[in-house]
Design a protein around this motif. Structure first.
Motif, PDB file in Angstrom:
ATOM      1  N   LYS A   1       9.920  13.178  -2.339  1.00 49.91           N
ATOM      2  CA  LYS A   1      11.311  13.059  -2.788  1.00 49.91           C
ATOM      3  C   LYS A   1      11.971  11.937  -2.408  1.00 49.91           C
ATOM      4  CE  LYS A   1      15.751  15.597  -2.644  1.00 49.91           C
ATOM      5  NZ  LYS A   1      16.669  14.192  -2.167  1.00 49.91           N
ATOM      6  N   ALA A   2      12.027  11.363  -1.074  1.00 54.14           N
ATOM      7  CA  ALA A   2      12.474  10.198  -0.548  1.00 54.14           C
ATOM      8  C   ALA A   2      11.616   8.746  -1.512  1.00 54.14           C
ATOM      9  CB  ALA A   2      12.281  10.069   0.880  1.00 54.14           C
ATOM     10  N   GLY A   3      10.393   9.084  -1.766  1.00 49.07           N
ATOM     11  CA  GLY A   3       9.557   7.850  -2.045  1.00 49.07           C
ATOM     12  C   GLY A   3       9.821   7.734  -3.405  1.00 49.07           C
TER      13      GLY A   3
ATOM     14  N   PRO B   1       4.414  -8.759   2.964  1.00 53.56           N
ATOM     15  CA  PRO B   1       4.841  -9.981   3.509  1.00 53.56           C
ATOM     16  C   PRO B   1       4.223 -10.408   4.823  1.00 53.56           C
ATOM     17  CG  PRO B   1       6.707  -8.767   3.006  1.00 53.56           C
ATOM     18  CD  PRO B   1       5.471  -7.762   2.899  1.00 53.56           C
ATOM     19  N   GLU B   2       3.781  -9.420   5.662  1.00 57.18           N
ATOM     20  CA  GLU B   2       3.143  -9.744   6.746  1.00 57.18           C
ATOM     21  C   GLU B   2       2.203  -8.765   7.001  1.00 57.18           C
ATOM     22  OE1 GLU B   2       5.777 -10.975  10.230  1.00 57.18           O
ATOM     23  OE2 GLU B   2       7.186  -9.600   9.141  1.00 57.18           O
ATOM     24  N   PRO B   3       0.738  -8.902   6.535  1.00 55.51           N
ATOM     25  CA  PRO B   3      -0.278  -7.916   6.525  1.00 55.51           C
ATOM     26  C   PRO B   3      -0.576  -7.466   8.040  1.00 55.51           C
ATOM     27  CG  PRO B   3      -0.741  -9.577   4.745  1.00 55.51           C
ATOM     28  CD  PRO B   3       0.550 -10.052   5.632  1.00 55.51           C
ATOM     29  N   GLU B   4      -0.470  -8.469   8.953  1.00 56.04           N
ATOM     30  CA  GLU B   4      -0.816  -8.223  10.160  1.00 56.04           C
ATOM     31  C   GLU B   4      -0.006  -6.760  10.854  1.00 56.04           C
ATOM     32  OE1 GLU B   4      -0.291 -11.043   9.052  1.00 56.04           O
ATOM     33  OE2 GLU B   4      -2.365 -11.832   9.335  1.00 56.04           O
ATOM     34  N   ARG B   5       1.204  -6.789  10.180  1.00 55.77           N
ATOM     35  CA  ARG B   5       2.125  -5.489  10.574  1.00 55.77           C
ATOM     36  C   ARG B   5       2.157  -4.475   9.753  1.00 55.77           C
ATOM     37  NH1 ARG B   5       7.726  -8.823  12.474  1.00 55.77           N
ATOM     38  NH2 ARG B   5       8.012  -6.624  13.302  1.00 55.77           N
ATOM     39  N   ALA B   6       1.443  -4.463   8.513  1.00 55.28           N
ATOM     40  CA  ALA B   6       1.746  -3.375   7.573  1.00 55.28           C
ATOM     41  C   ALA B   6       1.301  -2.137   8.345  1.00 55.28           C
ATOM     42  CB  ALA B   6       0.885  -3.731   6.502  1.00 55.28           C
ATOM     43  N   LEU B   7       1.932  -1.083   8.073  1.00 54.51           N
ATOM     44  CA  LEU B   7       1.690   0.162   8.378  1.00 54.51           C
ATOM     45  C   LEU B   7       0.484   0.932   7.882  1.00 54.51           C
ATOM     46  CD1 LEU B   7       5.341   1.648   8.611  1.00 54.51           C
ATOM     47  CD2 LEU B   7       3.734   0.232  10.652  1.00 54.51           C
ATOM     48  N   CYS B   8      -0.012   0.295   6.721  1.00 56.07           N
ATOM     49  CA  CYS B   8      -1.244   0.836   6.232  1.00 56.07           C
ATOM     50  C   CYS B   8      -1.976  -0.309   5.408  1.00 56.07           C
ATOM     51  CB  CYS B   8      -0.810   1.985   5.043  1.00 56.07           C
ATOM     52  SG  CYS B   8      -2.025   2.862   3.997  1.00 56.07           S
TER      53      CYS B   8
ATOM     54  N   ILE C   1       3.019  -4.644 -13.084  1.00 49.45           N
ATOM     55  CA  ILE C   1       3.294  -3.316 -13.003  1.00 49.45           C
ATOM     56  C   ILE C   1       3.574  -3.058 -11.542  1.00 49.45           C
ATOM     57  CG2 ILE C   1       2.529  -0.695 -12.979  1.00 49.45           C
ATOM     58  CD1 ILE C   1       0.789  -1.592 -15.442  1.00 49.45           C
ATOM     59  N   PHE C   2       4.684  -2.517 -10.922  1.00 52.69           N
ATOM     60  CA  PHE C   2       4.852  -2.610  -9.408  1.00 52.69           C
ATOM     61  C   PHE C   2       4.181  -1.219  -8.811  1.00 52.69           C
ATOM     62  CE2 PHE C   2       7.101  -1.147  -5.659  1.00 52.69           C
ATOM     63  CZ  PHE C   2       7.027  -2.311  -4.886  1.00 52.69           C
ATOM     64  N   LYS C   3       3.305  -1.268  -7.815  1.00 54.99           N
ATOM     65  CA  LYS C   3       2.965   0.049  -7.263  1.00 54.99           C
ATOM     66  C   LYS C   3       3.087   0.122  -5.815  1.00 54.99           C
ATOM     67  CE  LYS C   3      -0.522   0.306  -4.928  1.00 54.99           C
ATOM     68  NZ  LYS C   3      -0.446   0.508  -3.331  1.00 54.99           N
ATOM     69  N   ALA C   4       3.423   1.279  -5.344  1.00 51.14           N
ATOM     70  CA  ALA C   4       3.387   1.627  -4.046  1.00 51.14           C
ATOM     71  C   ALA C   4       3.182   3.192  -3.830  1.00 51.14           C
ATOM     72  CB  ALA C   4       4.971   1.177  -3.443  1.00 51.14           C
ATOM     73  N   SER C   5       2.693   3.694  -2.992  1.00 50.91           N
ATOM     74  CA  SER C   5       2.361   5.047  -2.522  1.00 50.91           C
ATOM     75  C   SER C   5       3.713   5.841  -1.792  1.00 50.91           C
ATOM     76  CB  SER C   5       1.254   5.186  -2.001  1.00 50.91           C
ATOM     77  OG  SER C   5       0.168   5.035  -2.626  1.00 50.91           O
TER      78      SER C   5
ATOM     79  N   CYS D   1       0.813  -1.256   0.004  1.00 51.24           N
ATOM     80  CA  CYS D   1       0.141   0.142  -0.052  1.00 51.24           C
ATOM     81  C   CYS D   1       0.899   1.233  -0.113  1.00 51.24           C
ATOM     82  CB  CYS D   1      -1.016   0.201   1.295  1.00 51.24           C
ATOM     83  SG  CYS D   1      -2.046   1.540   1.360  1.00 51.24           S
ATOM     84  N   VAL D   2       1.912   1.259   0.860  1.00 54.47           N
ATOM     85  CA  VAL D   2       2.566   2.344   1.043  1.00 54.47           C
ATOM     86  C   VAL D   2       4.350   2.037   1.324  1.00 54.47           C
ATOM     87  CG1 VAL D   2       2.593   2.401   3.763  1.00 54.47           C
ATOM     88  CG2 VAL D   2       2.844   4.681   2.437  1.00 54.47           C
ATOM     89  N   ILE D   3       4.943   2.961   0.850  1.00 54.66           N
ATOM     90  CA  ILE D   3       6.435   2.517   1.098  1.00 54.66           C
ATOM     91  C   ILE D   3       6.872   2.659   2.446  1.00 54.66           C
ATOM     92  CG2 ILE D   3       8.770   3.354   0.536  1.00 54.66           C
ATOM     93  CD1 ILE D   3       7.856   4.502  -2.061  1.00 54.66           C
ATOM     94  N   GLU D   4       7.062   1.571   3.199  1.00 49.17           N
ATOM     95  CA  GLU D   4       7.407   1.577   4.582  1.00 49.17           C
ATOM     96  C   GLU D   4       8.752   1.804   4.695  1.00 49.17           C
ATOM     97  OE1 GLU D   4       5.724  -1.664   6.383  1.00 49.17           O
ATOM     98  OE2 GLU D   4       3.828  -1.414   5.779  1.00 49.17           O
ATOM     99  N   SER D   5       9.790   1.220   3.972  1.00 45.80           N
ATOM    100  CA  SER D   5      11.115   1.348   4.033  1.00 45.80           C
ATOM    101  C   SER D   5      11.638   1.153   2.588  1.00 45.80           C
ATOM    102  CB  SER D   5      11.776   0.380   5.040  1.00 45.80           C
ATOM    103  OG  SER D   5      11.579  -0.991   4.651  1.00 45.80           O
ATOM    104  N   ALA D   6      12.826   1.390   2.121  1.00 46.47           N
ATOM    105  CA  ALA D   6      13.377   1.039   1.064  1.00 46.47           C
ATOM    106  C   ALA D   6      13.635  -0.602   0.927  1.00 46.47           C
ATOM    107  CB  ALA D   6      14.784   1.673   0.560  1.00 46.47           C
ATOM    108  N   ALA D   7      13.845  -1.184   1.944  1.00 44.87           N
ATOM    109  CA  ALA D   7      14.485  -2.707   2.150  1.00 44.87           C
ATOM    110  C   ALA D   7      13.000  -3.465   1.921  1.00 44.87           C
ATOM    111  CB  ALA D   7      14.688  -3.151   3.637  1.00 44.87           C
ATOM    112  N   LEU D   8      11.672  -2.962   2.548  1.00 45.07           N
ATOM    113  CA  LEU D   8      10.606  -3.868   2.369  1.00 45.07           C
ATOM    114  C   LEU D   8      10.213  -3.475   0.758  1.00 45.07           C
ATOM    115  CD1 LEU D   8       7.802  -4.680   4.818  1.00 45.07           C
ATOM    116  CD2 LEU D   8       7.337  -3.488   2.443  1.00 45.07           C
ATOM    117  N   THR D   9      10.204  -2.310   0.374  1.00 45.11           N
ATOM    118  CA  THR D   9       9.704  -2.284  -1.247  1.00 45.11           C
ATOM    119  C   THR D   9      10.456  -2.993  -1.844  1.00 45.11           C
ATOM    120  OG1 THR D   9       9.192  -0.023  -0.320  1.00 45.11           O
ATOM    121  CG2 THR D   9       9.146  -0.364  -2.653  1.00 45.11           C
TER     122      THR D   9
END
Length: 276
Positions: free
Chosen positions: A73-75, A238-245, A51-55, A24-32
């Motif tokens: 910028k960072a995203g 990878p772990e929806p229960e721990r997703a930030l969004c 097509i890869f998506k992330a906000s 859903c959202v870019i939580e970190s570069a590593a996870l993305t």
């Protein structure tokens, strides 16, 4: 008959089934990057367009304290890494006119969020970048209401469009997909996408955040394929229960390969039936 759209080198709307997927959202570069590489491998093995998506910014949040992402910028820097390292085209949503130009320098598709799909200035700015657009139908609109939105984009110079169904508000904290919408959207002349994870969202259903019913994602995906969609949009973690969004409506990454294989094969079967 819809006009096929090319996203980078990938066709959407040519009779095959494309996938738009990522967190859903870019939580970190590593996870993305972890998710992007895993999805690329699944798509490669199955021979399907991805097509890869992330906000980079989730501006439409229930609570002021909800996680929004790293910002423009960072995203975009992280999405540029995804594109460079995986070769996948990338998609993200823009929320302000000022974001269109810098986003277009990185993204292969600019997405107009559902709640902003009537914002003329935003659509025009996105179209003027020359990049294809994915316009998501607002939860408050009828499918034919996307016609004028698409016309705005084309008049402003859009090189291609995808039109996305993501469910319609049905009472409080609930969305439903009217599958007639997919056929109606197709009459507008552009590839049709079904967002199967936002469609099972329960907006604001947990008070300070949205809930969801991810167990129905495969059901909606199969129904969408049978209805003839050109692409499926799904949020994966990878772990929806721990997703930030949007964790409650995200599909677990481990379930993706088997589901995509089933959907690819179902699309082939349905297209064969339709052709005679």
């Amino acid at each position: 008959m819809s006009h096929p759209v090319r996203i980078a080198d990938l066709p959407v709307g040519d009779g095959g089934l494309a996938f738009i997927a990522g967190p859903c959202v870019i939580e970190s570069a590593a996870l993305t990057l972890e998710v992007a590489h895993a999805l690329k491998e699944a798509a490669r093995e199955l021979g399907i367009p991805l097509i890869f998506k992330a906000s980079y910014d989730k501006a439409n949040r229930t609570s002021l304290s909800s996680f929004r992402g790293p910002g423009l910028k960072a995203g975009l820097e992280i999405l540029a890494r995804v594109r460079q390292e995986t070769g996948l085209p990338v998609l993200s949503d823009i929320h302000q006119v000022s974001e269109a130009a810098p986003a277009a320098e990185v993204l292969d598709v600019l997405q107009i969020p559902a709640f902003l799909c009537r914002q003329t200035d935003l659509i025009v700015a996105a179209a003027k970048t020359g990049k294809p657009l994915n316009i998501k139908k607002g939860q408050f609109l009828a499918p034919w209401d996307l016609g004028p939105m698409a016309q705005k984009a084309v008049a402003a110079g859009a090189t291609g469009l995808m039109l996305t169904e993501r469910g319609t508000s049905f009472g409080y904290n609930n969305l439903v997909v009217d599958f007639r919408s997919l056929a109606i959207l197709r009459t507008l002349g552009w590839p049709v996408v079904l967002d199967v994870t936002h469609a099972v969202q329960l907006p604001g259903g947990q008070g300070s955040c949205s809930g969801g019913q991810r167990e129905f994602v495969p059901l909606l995906a199969r129904a969408g394929v049978a209805a003839g969609v050109d692409a499926l949009f799904m949020e994966v973690h990878p772990e929806p229960e721990r997703a930030l969004c949007d964790g409650p409506n995200s599909l677990p990454l481990a379930q993706v390969p088997a589901l995509w294989r089933e959907l690819r094969d179902l699309n082939r079967f349905c297209r064969t039936l339709a052709s005679g």
